[in-house]
Scaffold this motif. Structure first.
Motif, PDB file in Angstrom:
ATOM      1  N   CYS A   7       0.662  -1.165   0.078  1.00 18.45           N
ATOM      2  CA  CYS A   7      -0.013  -0.104   0.000  1.00 18.45           C
ATOM      3  C   CYS A   7       0.714   1.440  -0.187  1.00 18.45           C
ATOM      4  O   CYS A   7       0.427   2.177  -0.585  1.00 18.45           O
ATOM      5  N   LEU A   8       1.776   1.203   0.621  1.00 20.85           N
ATOM      6  CA  LEU A   8       2.834   2.450   0.867  1.00 20.85           C
ATOM      7  C   LEU A   8       3.602   2.739  -0.632  1.00 20.85           C
ATOM      8  O   LEU A   8       3.545   3.841  -1.123  1.00 20.85           O
ATOM      9  N   ASP A   9       3.726   1.498  -1.182  1.00 24.82           N
ATOM     10  CA  ASP A   9       4.494   1.525  -2.515  1.00 24.82           C
ATOM     11  C   ASP A   9       3.403   2.233  -3.497  1.00 24.82           C
ATOM     12  O   ASP A   9       3.951   2.883  -4.590  1.00 24.82           O
ATOM     13  N   PHE A  10       2.158   1.735  -3.420  1.00 28.44           N
ATOM     14  CA  PHE A  10       0.994   1.988  -4.164  1.00 28.44           C
ATOM     15  C   PHE A  10       0.909   3.508  -4.226  1.00 28.44           C
ATOM     16  O   PHE A  10       0.430   4.610  -5.217  1.00 28.44           O
ATOM     17  N   CYS A  11       0.799   4.190  -2.965  1.00 28.85           N
ATOM     18  CA  CYS A  11       0.356   5.560  -2.633  1.00 28.85           C
ATOM     19  C   CYS A  11       1.568   6.650  -3.152  1.00 28.85           C
ATOM     20  O   CYS A  11       1.118   7.666  -3.163  1.00 28.85           O
ATOM     21  N   ASP A  12       2.852   5.962  -3.228  1.00 24.38           N
ATOM     22  CA  ASP A  12       4.020   6.886  -3.705  1.00 24.38           C
ATOM     23  C   ASP A  12       4.254   7.850  -2.733  1.00 24.38           C
ATOM     24  O   ASP A  12       4.524   8.895  -3.040  1.00 24.38           O
ATOM     25  N   LEU A  13       3.614   7.879  -1.400  1.00 17.49           N
ATOM     26  CA  LEU A  13       4.211   8.969  -0.374  1.00 17.49           C
ATOM     27  C   LEU A  13       5.047   8.151   0.681  1.00 17.49           C
ATOM     28  O   LEU A  13       5.050   6.951   0.820  1.00 17.49           O
ATOM     29  N   SER A  14       5.964   9.002   1.449  1.00 19.21           N
ATOM     30  CA  SER A  14       6.663   8.405   2.189  1.00 19.21           C
ATOM     31  C   SER A  14       6.058   7.712   3.629  1.00 19.21           C
ATOM     32  O   SER A  14       4.749   8.089   3.789  1.00 19.21           O
ATOM     33  N   GLU A  15       6.551   6.827   4.221  1.00 17.20           N
ATOM     34  CA  GLU A  15       5.837   6.041   5.459  1.00 17.20           C
ATOM     35  C   GLU A  15       5.817   6.983   6.451  1.00 17.20           C
ATOM     36  O   GLU A  15       4.621   7.009   6.999  1.00 17.20           O
ATOM     37  N   ASP A  16       6.861   8.135   6.700  1.00 15.71           N
ATOM     38  CA  ASP A  16       6.252   9.044   7.525  1.00 15.71           C
ATOM     39  C   ASP A  16       5.155   9.891   7.470  1.00 15.71           C
ATOM     40  O   ASP A  16       4.152  10.308   8.300  1.00 15.71           O
ATOM     41  N   LEU A  17       4.684  10.333   5.768  1.00 13.71           N
ATOM     42  CA  LEU A  17       3.635  11.001   5.568  1.00 13.71           C
ATOM     43  C   LEU A  17       2.413  10.084   5.983  1.00 13.71           C
ATOM     44  O   LEU A  17       1.434  10.662   6.490  1.00 13.71           O
ATOM     45  N   VAL A  18       2.313   8.735   5.664  1.00 11.79           N
ATOM     46  CA  VAL A  18       1.205   8.014   5.946  1.00 11.79           C
ATOM     47  C   VAL A  18       1.135   7.759   7.371  1.00 11.79           C
ATOM     48  O   VAL A  18      -0.115   7.845   7.814  1.00 11.79           O
ATOM     49  N   ASP A  19       2.388   7.835   7.976  1.00 10.88           N
ATOM     50  CA  ASP A  19       2.025   7.609   9.649  1.00 10.88           C
ATOM     51  C   ASP A  19       1.558   8.996  10.349  1.00 10.88           C
ATOM     52  O   ASP A  19       0.760   8.912  11.367  1.00 10.88           O
ATOM     53  N   ALA A  20       1.823  10.130   9.621  1.00  7.49           N
ATOM     54  CA  ALA A  20       1.273  11.447   9.954  1.00  7.49           C
ATOM     55  C   ALA A  20      -0.206  11.334   9.668  1.00  7.49           C
ATOM     56  O   ALA A  20      -0.897  11.999  10.550  1.00  7.49           O
ATOM     57  N   ILE A  21      -0.610  11.034   8.610  1.00  8.73           N
ATOM     58  CA  ILE A  21      -2.152  10.880   8.317  1.00  8.73           C
ATOM     59  C   ILE A  21      -2.848   9.970   9.361  1.00  8.73           C
ATOM     60  O   ILE A  21      -3.853  10.294  10.015  1.00  8.73           O
ATOM     61  N   ALA A  22      -2.142   8.773   9.758  1.00  6.29           N
ATOM     62  CA  ALA A  22      -2.690   7.848  10.580  1.00  6.29           C
ATOM     63  C   ALA A  22      -2.956   8.463  12.029  1.00  6.29           C
ATOM     64  O   ALA A  22      -3.788   8.296  12.708  1.00  6.29           O
ATOM     65  N   GLU A  23      -1.922   9.306  12.407  1.00 10.77           N
ATOM     66  CA  GLU A  23      -1.801   9.836  13.532  1.00 10.77           C
ATOM     67  C   GLU A  23      -2.882  10.871  13.987  1.00 10.77           C
ATOM     68  O   GLU A  23      -3.638  11.156  14.734  1.00 10.77           O
ATOM     69  N   HIS A  24      -3.039  11.681  12.681  1.00 10.88           N
ATOM     70  CA  HIS A  24      -3.868  12.890  12.518  1.00 10.88           C
ATOM     71  C   HIS A  24      -5.346  12.315  12.621  1.00 10.88           C
ATOM     72  O   HIS A  24      -6.299  12.941  13.332  1.00 10.88           O
ATOM     73  N   ASP A  25      -5.950  11.529  11.790  1.00  7.35           N
ATOM     74  CA  ASP A  25      -7.064  10.826  11.866  1.00  7.35           C
ATOM     75  C   ASP A  25      -7.485   9.568  12.752  1.00  7.35           C
ATOM     76  O   ASP A  25      -8.486   8.977  12.832  1.00  7.35           O
ATOM     77  N   HIS A  26      -6.371   9.180  13.572  1.00  9.13           N
ATOM     78  CA  HIS A  26      -6.607   8.192  14.604  1.00  9.13           C
ATOM     79  C   HIS A  26      -6.864   6.583  13.699  1.00  9.13           C
ATOM     80  O   HIS A  26      -7.764   6.104  14.017  1.00  9.13           O
TER      81      HIS A  26
END
Length: 88
Positions: A7-26
C-alpha cells in the motif's frame, strides 16, 4: 493479500507521511495509506496533507516526547521542501 508495504508503494508517499495521516485521523496505517492515495490524487489533496502535518506539529508542541516532536517537525520540513508552494 496486500501488505502495508504494498500500500505504501502504491500511494507513492513516504511512510512518514502515511504515519502522520494515521496519527491525525487516528487510523491504522493501512487505512491511512488508502486515504493518502486518495488525497495525493485529489485536487487540493496535498493542501489537506499539509494541514494534517501542521496540526500534528502544533499538537506535538504539547507532547513531552521530544523524539516524537522532532520526527513530526522533520516530516513537515521534508514535505514543505518537496512542495515549496505549501510554505507560508
Amino acid at each position: 493479500m496486500l501488505t502495508l508495504r504494498d500500500c505504501l508503494d502504491f500511494c507513492d508517499l513516504s511512510e512518514d507521511l502515511v504515519d502522520a495521516i494515521a496519527e491525525h485521523d487516528h487510523l491504522p496505517p493501512i487505512l491511512a495509506a488508502e486515504l493518502a492515495t486518495c488525497l495525493a490524487g485529489a485536487p487540493g489533496g496535498m493542501v489537506v496533507i499539509h494541514s494534517y502535518l501542521r496540526d500534528n506539529a502544533a499538537a506535538s508542541q504539547r507532547c513531552r516526547d521530544c523524539n516524537h516532536r522532532e520526527q513530526v517537525a522533520e516530516t513537515l520540513v521534508r514535505f514543505e521542501q518537496a512542495h515549496p508552494e505549501m510554505r507560508l
